[in-house]
Design a protein around this motif. Structure first.
Motif, PDB file in Angstrom:
ATOM      1  N   SER A   5       0.863  -1.189   0.000  1.00  0.00           N
ATOM      2  CA  SER A   5       0.000   0.000   0.000  1.00  0.00           C
ATOM      3  C   SER A   5       0.889   1.224   0.000  1.00  0.00           C
ATOM      4  N   ALA A 307      -9.200  -1.447   0.505  1.00  0.00           N
ATOM      5  CA  ALA A 307      -7.862  -1.914   0.831  1.00  0.00           C
ATOM      6  C   ALA A 307      -7.748  -3.410   0.568  1.00  0.00           C
ATOM      7  N   SER A 406      -8.596   3.743   0.596  1.00  0.00           N
ATOM      8  CA  SER A 406      -7.639   3.172  -0.354  1.00  0.00           C
ATOM      9  C   SER A 406      -8.359   2.786  -1.640  1.00  0.00           C
ATOM     10  N   TYR A 423      -2.074  -0.817  -4.036  1.00  0.00           N
ATOM     11  CA  TYR A 423      -3.149  -0.153  -3.299  1.00  0.00           C
ATOM     12  C   TYR A 423      -2.685   1.261  -3.000  1.00  0.00           C
ATOM     13  N   ALA A 425      -3.355   4.770  -1.047  1.00  0.00           N
ATOM     14  CA  ALA A 425      -4.069   5.414   0.051  1.00  0.00           C
ATOM     15  C   ALA A 425      -4.150   6.901  -0.199  1.00  0.00           C
TER      16      ALA A 425
END
Length: 428
Positions: A5, A307, A406, A423, A425
Motif C-alpha cells: 500500500s 484496501a 484506499s 493499493y 491510500a
C-alpha cells in the motif's frame, strides 16, 4: 503481483484541492440561542433487536457484486452474534434485492425491509439506485449504509448536512484522481472516455477528465451511452475515430457487449490500452459470472475502492458462501454492519436515528480496535473507540463518507482474471 500500500502523490495530477473535500455542516449546536425548544429531540427507543436489512443486487446489471456483499453482511452478523450480539440479543439479517435502475424494484424491496423493522439497511450498491430510496429510508428513521456508492451526490446539496446516510466506499473524487494518476504514470496523454449516462458514469467521467486536464493531459473524447441502450455502434465508432492513445470504459455488465464491438472496430484493449473502474472490473474468465474470450482483456487495468482485505478474510467469507469467486465490496459490507452494531451499543439503543448519531464517533478519535468483540469490550468499559475495519481506516466525516480510504489497482491476465498490483491510500 505487488500487494503493498502506497500513499497517493498527486502533484502531477491536480492541485491539492482536488483531494480535499471540505467538511459540510458544523459541530456548533446553535447560534447562541439556548432556548431548550431548539434542542434536538432524543431518539425513540428501539425494539431491542438490532436488525440489518440488506438492499443489495441479487439481480440486474451489478448482480456480480451481490454475492460478496451479501457474504460480508452474513459474516459480520455471525461475528457479532458469536461475540454476544448487540444489547444482549442476537443481531438479525433480512435480505432484499436492490436490482438496478432498469428494473426499478428497490423501492418495493425497501418497503419490505422496513416492514421487517430494519434498523439499518446496507445498500444499495449502485448510486443511482440509492438515490431512489434514500429519502424513504431516512424518513422512516432507519440508517442507510452503502458499501459501494461512490457518487459525489451524497456529499452535496440536500445531503450535505449530517443525516442517516453513510457509506464505507470513498466518493469518486478519490477514484477519479487515482485513475487519472495511473493513466499519467502509464504515459497516456490523449485519453478517450466512454461512460454510462447516469449519476455514476457522469460523475466519474468528470473526475477523471478534471484530473487529467489539470495535469496537462488531453481528453480526446468523452462519449456517453444510455443506461438502456440497445446499440453502442455510434459510440464505438466515435471512440475508434478519436485518435486516442487509451480508453477509460466506465460501465456495468454491458461491458461484455461493448468490448467485442470495440475489438471489431480496431479499438479493443490490444489496440487501445483500456482501463476499467469498479463497476466493470469483474472476473471475465470462463469461471466468472460473465465471460469474454480468453486473452481479450490481457493487460487491461482497473480500479476498485478498498484496501487489501487479505487471504484470512476471504477464507472466513467462504464459511458463509463457499462458492464465492469475487470479493469486491465484501469488506465494505462487513464493516458497514460492524460499525452500525458498535454505534447501537454506544447509543444503548437499536433505533436507527440513535445509531446514526453514534456512527461517526465509533470510527475515529478513540482507542483503536479492529474486531467487533474487541471494540464492544472497550465500549462496555466506557471507552471511546476508533474502529479500523477490514476495508481500511473508515474515518467517517460529517456527511457520512470516508475521509481516508484506499483504491486498489488491478490488472487482467491472459485468462481475463484480475489480480491486485497496488493499493493507493489517500485523503478526501
Amino acid at each position: 503481483m505487488k500487494r503493498n500500500s502506497t500513499t497517493l502523490r498527486l502533484a502531477a495530477v491536480a492541485a491539492a484541492s482536488a483531494l480535499v473535500l471540505a467538511a459540510c455542516g458544523s459541530d456548533d449546536s446553535g447560534d447562541d440561542n439556548n432556548d431548550e425548544s431548539e434542542a434536538p429531540a432524543a431518539a425513540a427507543k428501539g425494539d431491542g433487536t438490532f436488525t440489518v436489512g440488506s438492499l443489495l443486487p441479487a439481480t440486474g446489471s451489478l448482480a456480480f457484486l451481490g454475492p460478496p456483499e451479501f457474504a460480508g453482511v452474513d459474516l459480520a452478523v455471525a461475528d457479532i452474534n458469536a461475540a454476544g450480539g448487540v444489547l444482549g440479543k442476537d443481531a438479525v439479517h433480512v435480505r432484499g434485492d436492490s436490482g438496478d435502475a432498469d428494473n426499478g424494484i428497490a423501492p418495493a424491496e425497501t418497503d419490505k425491509l422496513l416492514e421487517k423493522k430494519s434498523d439499518v439497511i446496507v445498500g444499495a450498491a449502485a448510486s443511482g439506485v440509492s438515490l431512489t430510496v434514500i429519502d424513504k429510508i431516512m424518513s422512516a428513521g432507519a440508517v442507510m449504509f452503502s458499501p459501494a456508492n461512490t457518487s459525489t451526490s451524497f456529499d452535496e446539496g440536500d445531503y450535505a448536512e449530517p443525516d442517516n446516510y453513510f457509506r464505507t466506499a470513498p466518493s469518486d473524487i478519490l477514484q477519479g484522481a487515482v485513475l487519472a494518476n495511473l493513466l499519467l504514470q502509464d504515459g497516456r496523454s490523449n485519453v478517450a472516455i466512454m461512460a454510462r449516462q447516469d449519476a455514476y458514469g457522469e460523475t466519474l467521467a468528470s473526475e477523471v477528465s478534471k484530473n487529467l486536464e489539470n495535469a496537462g493531459s488531453a481528453v480526446a473524447a468523452t462519449v456517453f451511452y444510455g443506461e438502456k441502450a440497445q446499440s453502442y455502434d455510434s459510440q464505438v465508432s466515435e471512440i475508434a475515430g478519436a485518435g486516442a492513445d487509451s480508453l477509460v470504459l466506465i460501465g456495468f455488465e454491458e461491458t461484455t457487449t461493448i468490448i467485442p464491438q470495440l475489438v471489431q472496430a480496431g479499438a479493443g484493449p490490444k489496440d487501445l490500452p483500456t482501463y476499467f473502474v469498479d463497476g466493470n472490473t469483474s472476473d471475465y474468465s470462463k469461471d466468472g459470472t460473465t465471460s469474454l474470450p480468453a486473452g481479450m482483456l490481457a493487460g487491461t487495468k482497473g480500479t476498485i475502492p478498498g484496501a487489501d482485505s487479505g487471504e484470512e478474510f476471504k477464507k472466513r467469507l467462504a464459511t458463509v458462501d463457499p462458492n464465492l469467486k469475487d470479493y469486491s465490496y465484501s469488506a465494505e459490507s462487513y464493516d458497514a454492519v460492524i460499525v452500525s452494531a458498535l454505534a447501537a451499543i454506544a447509543a444503548e439503543n437499536d433505533n436507527g436515528d440513535a445509531i446514526a448519531k453514534e456512527i461517526p464517533g465509533v470510527t475515529k478519535d478513540g482507542t483503536e480496535c479492529t474486531t467487533f468483540e474487541e471494540c464492544a469490550g472497550l465500549l462496555a468499559e466506557g471507552e471511546d473507540i476508533d474502529y479500523n475495519g477490514i476495508s481500511g481506516p473508515i474515518e467517517l466525516g460529517e456527511t457520512g463518507s470516508p475521509t481516508a480510504a484506499s483504491i486498489g489497482i488491478y490488472e487482467y491476465d491472459a485468462q481475463n482474471k484480475i489480480s491486485p498490483v497496488d493499493y493507493i491510500a489517500g485523503e478526501i
